[in-house]
Design an enzyme around this catalytic site. Structure first.
Site, short mmCIF file in Angstrom:
data_model
loop_
_atom_site.label_atom_id
_atom_site.label_comp_id
_atom_site.label_asym_id
_atom_site.label_seq_id
_atom_site.Cartn_x
_atom_site.Cartn_y
_atom_site.Cartn_z
N GLU A 202 -6.31 28.98 15.73
CA GLU A 202 -5.10 29.77 15.98
C GLU A 202 -3.90 28.91 16.32
O GLU A 202 -2.77 29.19 15.90
CB GLU A 202 -5.37 30.76 17.11
N HIS A 252 -4.79 4.83 20.55
CA HIS A 252 -3.52 4.70 21.26
C HIS A 252 -2.97 6.06 21.70
O HIS A 252 -2.99 6.38 22.88
CB HIS A 252 -2.52 3.97 20.35
N SER A 482 -6.99 8.35 -16.53
CA SER A 482 -5.87 7.88 -15.73
C SER A 482 -4.99 6.96 -16.55
O SER A 482 -5.43 6.35 -17.53
CB SER A 482 -6.38 7.13 -14.49
N SER A 483 -3.73 6.84 -16.13
CA SER A 483 -2.82 5.89 -16.78
C SER A 483 -3.22 4.46 -16.45
O SER A 483 -2.83 3.52 -17.14
CB SER A 483 -1.38 6.15 -16.35
#
Length: 587
Positions: A202, A252, A482-483
């Site tokens: 929520e 951190h 893919s290229s």
């Protein structure tokens, strides 16, 4: 001093609203007087007027303008920063002098320069006062030093400015050392995750740009010895994750921002709640990034009331449209109006793009491309003259195919077989993101060296391996188109962060089959695989590629939506979309 009896320890000299010991005092304080120091600008609910519920307040914590002079404005902002720091200390976000806040006011919309106020470093945040706060300009020059002597600016200062640069509407940035934020970065025990995903909670409504059933993806950057060294990493992920208003720093804490201090504070509290929820869910054996199989309402389609998505092949009645299952997409706004596509029951071929589909675009642009530009000079120095001549010939052909208006085209006029010139041309082509066979072949050879010596590990999204395993269990073949050259593809998947994945793939195609924006290329690939184009499901993040594939008769064309991908136009929104390849599997 008054000697009037019967008024408690204030002796009647201090208004009862200051010390609401009586009913009238409490009514005075809690009916009309807010506790936070206010500024004179309104603030916005998360969502920025996206719905009728995102109303804009006419004032910030007060019914009338508070500051009348620059001096009064500065006093209010400095006091507010001190008040926020005390609150964050009490939250456990700023212990041991950690954490900080920056607020800026003014700007072009008000016809005046920005005034940037930042908390100091090395001071107990619960004991801060307005006199401890620095005022700077947008060039990080000190306009007004603190009245308290011997203070120094927060080490976070460069990071405030990174946010202000890339989020022009941001007016407040908060940095916390929340234990929940820190531990959330360690949910992946390998500490290699680039982001944390959370869905179906929520409080997602409180972090901006997300609803209950959206998937929130918070980028994670690695920590450095000092805060200022984080600036480059922060800048990079802010560009790649435009929808998220926060960045986690591994081991951190958190940086979070908003269009007002109220919004930043609200989002900081909401993020912290979500991080704590994610930690507790993991303790219970639940993955906070997975859509629940049951227990959450879904808008079921075509009368389907199945409470969870199927994970195996199932029989369906004739009322469906041939997909294994459907449910509302839990995704970014780009897919809010699209149903989740599943692989058709008779589908046996996946043809997948790489960038923005199996692998983050940021990996290519921030790891692979920089590797080429950083090492091209030394690479050319080590190859033979014959190899150099071959590279020159292939790059010449690439340049000839570019449009005359392309920024790299002028290099063709004096392009000689010279290491220096070739190096310059390669850098220019990489910078311009030229997708050409000769350049891709050269890049593939260079990346091979990087993969082999361990300098490069191929990125894949967390859903990719489970998708490959599901495809194997269902006898579905996976091909890559893919290229990037086939060599580069095999290097990426053979040396990925998840190990060697090549065994899961049936084959690879690159631009030797044709450009990805050309319909003929997809017909060539279908012929090579030995199936009709209608049997193929093609997934890509680029609209033009999907348009070409559809024109070629590809049976199912699906838009891949990942953080950092290009925003969709009306064309892209016309395709069914997924934000996880597992959605294609019905998982």
């Amino acid at each position: 001093m008054s000697n009037k009896p019967g008024n408690g320890w204030t002796n009647g000299d201090i208004p009862s609203s200051m010390f609401p010991l009586t009913r009238n005092g409490k009514l005075s304080l809690y009916s009309h007087q807010r506790r936070w120091i206010g500024l004179n600008k309104g603030w916005t609910r998360i969502g920025k007027d996206a719905t009728e519920m995102d109303a804009r307040h006419s004032s910030s914590q007060a019914a009338a303008k508070i500051e009348e002079t620059p001096e009064q404005e500065a006093e209010s902002v400095k006091a507010l920063i001190s008040q926020l720091c005390e609150k964050f200390f009490n939250n456990g976000w700023a212990t041991g002098t950690g954490g900080g806040v920056s607020i800026r006011v003014g700007g072009p919309s008000e016809g005046r320069p920005y005034r940037v106020f930042v908390a100091p470093s090395g001071i107990q945040k619960e004991d801060m006062v307005g006199d401890d706060v620095f005022e700077l300009d947008m060039n990080q020059n000190v306009v007004q030093a603190p009245k308290t002597p011997n203070l120094r600016q927060s080490a976070c200062t460069p990071l405030w400015y990174v946010v202000y640069k890339h989020r022009p509407t941001a007016k407040c940035v908060i940095h916390t050392h929340s234990i929940h934020a820190q531990m959330a970065t360690l949910l992946d025990p390998t500490e290699e995750s680039k982001s944390l995903k959370i869905t179906h909670l929520e409080m997602l409504k409180g972090v901006g740009n997300h609803a209950y059933d959206d998937t929130l993806e918070i980028p994670i950057i690695d920590n450095r010895p000092s805060e200022d060294l984080l600036a480059d990493q922060l800048e990079s992920v802010i560009k790649c994750y435009p929808k998220c208003n926060a960045v986690l720093v591994r081991r951190h804490g958190l940086y979070v921002w908003g269009d007002s201090w109220e919004q930043a504070k609200t989002q900081g509290e909401s993020f912290d709640y979500l991080f704590e929820s994610a930690l507790r869910m993991r303790q219970m054996g639940l993955d906070p990034g997975l859509v629940p199989k049951a227990g959450s309402y879904r808008d079921h389609i075509n009368g389907d009331t199945t409470p969870s998505r199927p994970t195996k092949k199932i029989k369906t009645d004739s009322s469906d449209d041939g997909f294994r299952g459907k449910a509302s997409a839990a995704n970014q706004s780009d897919v809010d109006s699209n149903t989740v596509p599943m692989l058709p029951r008779n589908g046996k071929i996946f043809l997948l793009d790489i960038e923005g589909c199996t692998t983050s675009i940021a990996f290519v642009k921030e790891t692979l491309f920089p590797y080429v530009t950083a090492n091209i000079v030394s690479y050319l120095e080590e190859i033979s003259d014959d190899e150099l001549s071959a590279i020159h010939s292939s790059l010449t052909e690439d340049l000839k195919k570019l449009a005359n208006s392309h920024s790299c085209k002028p290099a063709l006029s004096d392009f000689a077989v010279d290491r220096s010139k070739i190096s310059s041309v390669v850098k220019a082509m990489v910078s311009a993101d030229v997708k050409a066979t000769g350049l891709k072949s050269l890049q593939g050879k260079m990346w091979k060296t990087g993969y082999e010596n361990g300098s490069i590990k191929g990125h894949v999204y967390p859903d990719f391996v489970p998708m490959l395993e599901w495809c194997e269990s269902q006898s579905i073949q996976v091909y890559i188109y893919s290229s990037g050259s086939v060599t580069a593809q095999k290097l990426l998947f053979g040396n990925s962060i998840k190990g060697d994945l090549l065994k899961h793939m049936k084959g690879h195609f690159d631009t030797k089959a044709g450009g990805k924006k050309e319909a003929a290329s997809y017909r060539i690939i279908a012929k090579a695989i030995g199936v009709p184009t209608s049997d193929i499901t093609f997934v890509s993040d680029l609209e033009a590629e999907l348009v070409a594939a559809k024109e070629a008769g590809i049976g199912n064309t699906v838009m891949s939506i990942r953080s950092g991908n290009a925003p969709l136009t009306s064309v892209g929104k016309g395709f069914p979309s997924v934000h996880s390849l597992l959605q294609l599997c019905g998982i």
